[in-house]
Design an enzyme around this catalytic site. Structure first.
Site, PDB file in Angstrom:
ATOM      1  N   ASP A 175       0.918 -37.013 -10.737  1.00 52.04           N
ATOM      2  CA  ASP A 175       0.152 -38.459 -11.380  1.00 52.04           C
ATOM      3  C   ASP A 175       0.829 -39.153 -11.363  1.00 52.04           C
ATOM      4  O   ASP A 175       0.127 -40.827 -11.034  1.00 52.04           O
ATOM      5  CB  ASP A 175      -1.120 -38.335 -12.331  1.00 52.04           C
ATOM      6  CG  ASP A 175      -0.156 -37.432 -13.348  1.00 52.04           C
ATOM      7  OD1 ASP A 175       0.732 -37.555 -13.466  1.00 52.04           O
ATOM      8  OD2 ASP A 175      -1.499 -37.192 -13.561  1.00 52.04           O
TER       9      ASP A 175
ATOM     10  N   PHE B 230      -2.662 -47.771 -20.523  1.00 52.97           N
ATOM     11  CA  PHE B 230      -3.396 -46.707 -20.042  1.00 52.97           C
ATOM     12  C   PHE B 230      -4.185 -46.639 -19.203  1.00 52.97           C
ATOM     13  O   PHE B 230      -5.326 -46.899 -19.381  1.00 52.97           O
ATOM     14  CB  PHE B 230      -3.431 -45.933 -21.618  1.00 52.97           C
ATOM     15  CG  PHE B 230      -3.754 -44.358 -21.323  1.00 52.97           C
ATOM     16  CD1 PHE B 230      -2.942 -43.897 -21.351  1.00 52.97           C
ATOM     17  CD2 PHE B 230      -4.787 -43.864 -21.346  1.00 52.97           C
ATOM     18  CE1 PHE B 230      -3.104 -42.030 -21.389  1.00 52.97           C
ATOM     19  CE2 PHE B 230      -5.237 -42.577 -21.576  1.00 52.97           C
ATOM     20  CZ  PHE B 230      -4.384 -41.795 -21.642  1.00 52.97           C
TER      21      PHE B 230
ATOM     22  N   ARG C 164     -11.434 -37.396 -16.054  1.00 47.40           N
ATOM     23  CA  ARG C 164      -9.676 -36.775 -14.299  1.00 47.40           C
ATOM     24  C   ARG C 164     -10.318 -37.498 -12.904  1.00 47.40           C
ATOM     25  O   ARG C 164     -10.588 -37.491 -12.171  1.00 47.40           O
ATOM     26  CB  ARG C 164      -9.821 -35.848 -14.768  1.00 47.40           C
ATOM     27  CG  ARG C 164      -8.821 -35.552 -15.467  1.00 47.40           C
ATOM     28  CD  ARG C 164      -8.664 -33.462 -15.686  1.00 47.40           C
ATOM     29  NE  ARG C 164      -7.254 -33.296 -16.835  1.00 47.40           N
ATOM     30  CZ  ARG C 164      -6.485 -33.879 -17.159  1.00 47.40           C
ATOM     31  NH1 ARG C 164      -5.036 -34.378 -16.246  1.00 47.40           N
ATOM     32  NH2 ARG C 164      -5.393 -33.253 -18.447  1.00 47.40           N
TER      33      ARG C 164
HETATM   34  P1  IMP Z   1       6.040 -38.590 -18.485  1.00 48.52           P
HETATM   35  O1  IMP Z   1       6.409 -39.629 -19.017  1.00 48.52           O
HETATM   36  O2  IMP Z   1       6.885 -39.837 -17.287  1.00 48.52           O
HETATM   37  O3  IMP Z   1       6.734 -37.300 -18.475  1.00 48.52           O
HETATM   38  O4  IMP Z   1       4.886 -38.194 -18.220  1.00 48.52           O
HETATM   39  C1  IMP Z   1       4.124 -37.182 -18.574  1.00 48.52           C
HETATM   40  C2  IMP Z   1       2.766 -37.548 -18.316  1.00 48.52           C
HETATM   41  O5  IMP Z   1       1.738 -37.991 -18.968  1.00 48.52           O
HETATM   42  C3  IMP Z   1       2.093 -37.799 -17.167  1.00 48.52           C
HETATM   43  O6  IMP Z   1       2.379 -36.559 -16.049  1.00 48.52           O
HETATM   44  C4  IMP Z   1       0.756 -37.823 -17.846  1.00 48.52           C
HETATM   45  O7  IMP Z   1       0.094 -36.445 -17.450  1.00 48.52           O
HETATM   46  C5  IMP Z   1       0.713 -38.269 -18.894  1.00 48.52           C
HETATM   47  N1  IMP Z   1       0.251 -39.530 -19.098  1.00 48.52           N
HETATM   48  C6  IMP Z   1       1.755 -41.067 -18.387  1.00 48.52           C
HETATM   49  N2  IMP Z   1       1.040 -42.151 -18.538  1.00 48.52           N
HETATM   50  C7  IMP Z   1      -0.757 -42.169 -18.693  1.00 48.52           C
HETATM   51  C8  IMP Z   1      -1.291 -43.050 -18.214  1.00 48.52           C
HETATM   52  O8  IMP Z   1      -1.440 -43.984 -18.872  1.00 48.52           O
HETATM   53  N3  IMP Z   1      -2.907 -42.374 -18.822  1.00 48.52           N
HETATM   54  C9  IMP Z   1      -2.706 -40.827 -18.598  1.00 48.52           C
HETATM   55  N4  IMP Z   1      -2.154 -40.098 -18.163  1.00 48.52           N
HETATM   56  C10 IMP Z   1      -0.945 -40.613 -18.659  1.00 48.52           C
HETATM   57 MG    MG Z   2       0.337 -35.296 -15.783  1.00 53.28          MG
END
Ligand code: IMP
Ligand code: MG
Length: 176
Positions: free
Chosen positions: A101, A154, A167
């Site tokens: 995502d 966010f 979602r």
């Molecule tokens: P990472 O920090 O790149 O490992 O991302 C981890 C996970 O954090 C992503 O797959 C999302 O599920 C969640 N995430 C990061 N930023 C957002 C956001 O802005 N909204 C919702 N979920 C987020």
């Molecule tokens: Mg995710």
């Protein structure tokens, strides 16, 4: 659930998302022309994006699902990736496309890419994310394909959640 739907601003509309996903699918179709593909959907966030994306793909596609989580508060990631459920078939000599995502810190993407290379000798490995939040990146990683850039907001909707909710929104919104 603290956020009300009325307090969400639309960042990418349903039409914008669908148009961009068609473009991404065209790029992916070109790359894998005459090849088979194993698409790996990272649950739960990527499920909506993945199901829309794969319906635009022309080649023979198999889809797998894996579930990861990174603990943190509702709007932050902890930086620790937890493999909740990774059961995959033999991916040796397969073209693998990971579908996510959002790439935020990049830790999830790095974990998954390392995991694939540790466990399989894949034919090719590409990473496709709907969103790319470059500003919060902690590890040096870029998705091969992504739909839209987002700045330090966010975002929710179209698979992305706040405390498990939103979602199901057909658009991507953000909290002001
Ligand atoms: P990472 O920090 O790149 O490992 O991302 C981890 C996970 O954090 C992503 O797959 C999302 O599920 C969640 N995430 C990061 N930023 C957002 C956001 O802005 N909204 C919702 N979920 C987020
Ligand atoms: Mg995710």
């Amino acid at each position: 659930m603290e956020i009300k739907k009325e307090n969400l601003k639309v960042l990418f509309s349903k039409d914008q998302l669908h148009a961009r996903i068609k473009e991404l699918a065209q790029e992916i179709n070109t790359l894998y022309k005459d090849e088979e593909l194993t698409a790996i959907c990272v649950l739960k966030g990527a499920v909506i994006f993945a199901t829309d994306l794969i319906r635009e793909l022309d080649m023979p596609v198999q889809i797998e699902f894996i579930r990861l989580s990174s603990y943190g508060s509702s709007t932050t990631t902890s930086g620790k990736v937890n493999a909740v459920d990774i059961k995959l078939p033999d991916l040796n000599n397969k073209n693998v496309l990971i579908i996510e995502d959002i790439v935020d810190t990049g830790l999830t993407a790095k974990f998954l890419i390392d995991f694939m290379h540790l466990n399989f000798h894949v034919k090719s490995l590409k990473f496709c994310s709907l969103l790319d939040k470059k500003i919060t990146r902690k590890v040096d990683i870029e998705p091969d394909y992504y739909g839209f850039d987002v700045d330090d907001k966010f975002v929710v909707g179209y698979g992305l959640d706040y405390d498990g909710y939103y979602r199901n929104l057909p658009y991507i919104g953000y909290i002001e």
